[in-house]
Design an enzyme around this catalytic site. Sequence first.
Site, short mmCIF file in Angstrom:
data_model
loop_
_atom_site.label_atom_id
_atom_site.label_comp_id
_atom_site.label_asym_id
_atom_site.label_seq_id
_atom_site.Cartn_x
_atom_site.Cartn_y
_atom_site.Cartn_z
N TRP A 163 -13.31 31.23 -17.07
CA TRP A 163 -14.52 30.55 -16.60
C TRP A 163 -14.25 29.59 -15.44
O TRP A 163 -15.19 29.16 -14.78
CB TRP A 163 -15.19 29.78 -17.74
CG TRP A 163 -14.23 28.93 -18.54
CD1 TRP A 163 -13.63 29.29 -19.71
CD2 TRP A 163 -13.73 27.64 -18.22
NE1 TRP A 163 -12.78 28.29 -20.13
CE2 TRP A 163 -12.83 27.26 -19.24
CE3 TRP A 163 -13.95 26.74 -17.17
CZ2 TRP A 163 -12.15 26.04 -19.24
CZ3 TRP A 163 -13.27 25.53 -17.16
CH2 TRP A 163 -12.39 25.20 -18.20
N ASN A 164 -12.99 29.24 -15.18
CA ASN A 164 -12.76 28.13 -14.24
C ASN A 164 -12.89 28.53 -12.77
O ASN A 164 -13.17 27.68 -11.94
CB ASN A 164 -11.42 27.43 -14.52
CG ASN A 164 -10.24 28.36 -14.45
OD1 ASN A 164 -10.41 29.58 -14.36
ND2 ASN A 164 -9.05 27.81 -14.48
N GLU A 267 -1.93 36.39 -16.44
CA GLU A 267 -1.81 35.08 -15.79
C GLU A 267 -2.22 34.06 -16.84
O GLU A 267 -3.40 33.94 -17.16
CB GLU A 267 -2.70 35.05 -14.54
CG GLU A 267 -2.26 34.01 -13.54
CD GLU A 267 -3.06 32.74 -13.69
OE1 GLU A 267 -2.58 31.84 -14.42
OE2 GLU A 267 -4.13 32.65 -13.09
N CYS A 301 -5.21 26.43 -14.16
CA CYS A 301 -3.88 26.72 -14.72
C CYS A 301 -2.79 26.10 -13.87
O CYS A 301 -1.69 25.86 -14.35
CB CYS A 301 -3.65 28.22 -14.80
SG CYS A 301 -4.81 29.03 -15.85
N GLU A 478 -0.54 38.29 -8.77
CA GLU A 478 -1.83 38.61 -8.15
C GLU A 478 -1.85 38.03 -6.76
O GLU A 478 -1.30 36.94 -6.53
CB GLU A 478 -2.97 38.02 -8.99
CG GLU A 478 -3.06 38.64 -10.36
CD GLU A 478 -4.31 38.20 -11.11
OE1 GLU A 478 -4.49 36.99 -11.29
OE2 GLU A 478 -5.08 39.09 -11.50
C1 SIN Z 1 -6.29 29.45 -12.37
O1 SIN Z 1 -6.57 28.33 -12.72
O2 SIN Z 1 -6.02 30.33 -13.19
C2 SIN Z 1 -6.26 29.88 -10.92
C3 SIN Z 1 -6.24 28.80 -9.96
C4 SIN Z 1 -6.02 29.27 -8.53
O3 SIN Z 1 -6.07 30.47 -8.24
O4 SIN Z 1 -5.74 28.43 -7.70
#
Ligand code: SIN
Length: 495
Positions: A163-164, A267, A301, A478
């Site tokens: 969701w982020n 991920e 993340c 990715e």
């Molecule tokens: C994530 O929080 O999984 C991705 C963050 C990002 O692509 O910068």
Amino acid sequence: MAPTTSPVPPTLAAHLPTELLIGGHWRPATGGGTFAVEDPATGAELFDVASATPEDGADALAAAHEAWPAWRAVAPRVRAEVLRSVFETVMARIDDFAALITAEGGKPLAESRAETIYGAEYVRWYSEQAVRINGMVRTAPSGANRQIVMHRPVGPALLVTPWNFPLAMATRKIAPALAAGCTVVIKPAGFTPLTTMLFAEVVRAELESRGLPTGVVNVVPTGSSGRLVGPLLSDPRLRKLSFTGSTEVGQVLLKGAADGVLRTSMELGGNAPFLVFEDADIPAAVQGAVAAKMRNAGQTCVAANRFLVHESVAEEFSRGLAEAFGSLVVGAGSAPGTTVGPLIEAAAVDSVEAMVADAVDGGARVLVGGDRPDRATHSGHFYNPTVLTGVSPDARAVQEEIFGPVAPVVTFGSEAEALALANGTPFGLVAYAYTRDVDRAFRLAEQVEAGMLGINRGMVSDASAPFGGVKMSGLGREGGEAGIEEYLESIYVAL
Ligand code: SIN
């Protein structure tokens, strides 16, 4: 808090897809079930979205499987042009995407615009990679024959997104899959399905306008993920699983994927160290720390989770960080001037609050924040940006992923101690380090147990670079050249 404007403009709301996209058609869920999507800034319900059942999931996979032979036969140049047009449409509709990301995910509008650009960039990058799927020819060392290596699309892929970053995490998977010649079923997160659904509609319309198979992208939002995803993993038509989310859920999915011996990309969670050495440019480190910590209110993340600071500069750095956090404006993402939005749900605020209480019980000092804003002005899921000093390395906020706007500062005395602290976690997604010493930067690049390292930068994410972790932070990459390989398998011909 400044007055909020309506999170979804009426013209957008009127045309927003809220059903399932299966085989190129939007349709209700079997049995008509729906679930509510809420605005985390207010708790108000925004939309009812169709909730896919396991039968709908099977229909979506059947559609992806049926579309696959035709899609993989489409010339790479045409696949590239489809993606290029989709990139251009997303950029032309940046206001729509940004409004939707803010409405369902809560982030400030400026961040939602940045996510739209970031997400669209994956589509542009893979439009450029679709025509660069290279093979290899060489003479075998024995001289007896030639070896040819070709690449084929792996097949229908299930994409499970968080969701982020509802646009960027979807495009980071859909774009390389399509560029490679795979078809997809995507299950967006229940908190934020609408952005992904709008993106899928852009792709569907593009395919339809060119007379290409529209079952290439299928979308199955659902209120009960486990029931939907479980059976798909053991369906022999599925050949690939890509997931972004928590390590706990990733482990469950990996076990499910073992039955079908699926190709997997994972991920997963992080616990990023942010190292500040004695020779660092401290104002730059503070600026980088705000970027690394506060994107999406700490809900990424790659958010810096632990600030490991040399004892000689800890006070200056912590003071600077507290001042910077103190000047941030907490509020609804759609309100002008907001720099920190809400957390995604009430439980997330409870979790952050419990981690701060645990750190304080263990002797930490709150330099700024450490509480929720007044509910009279902030009725949603808010927590104030917080800096904690004197935090024990055993505190929960250091050991666990915080996923909120809290920065615990832990001190170290030597580079060896800093490295031991940085690597003393089962996770290894990203690390950040501020130092002016180039030799040290290279030592860190060789020794930090993380898939990504930002040196004198609080941001590493880039569509053209390989994003991913080591240890319990995941499998595969990715973005970049590597991202498309996750959707290809190599075929070796001995000639
Ligand atoms: C994530 O929080 O999984 C991705 C963050 C990002 O692509 O910068």
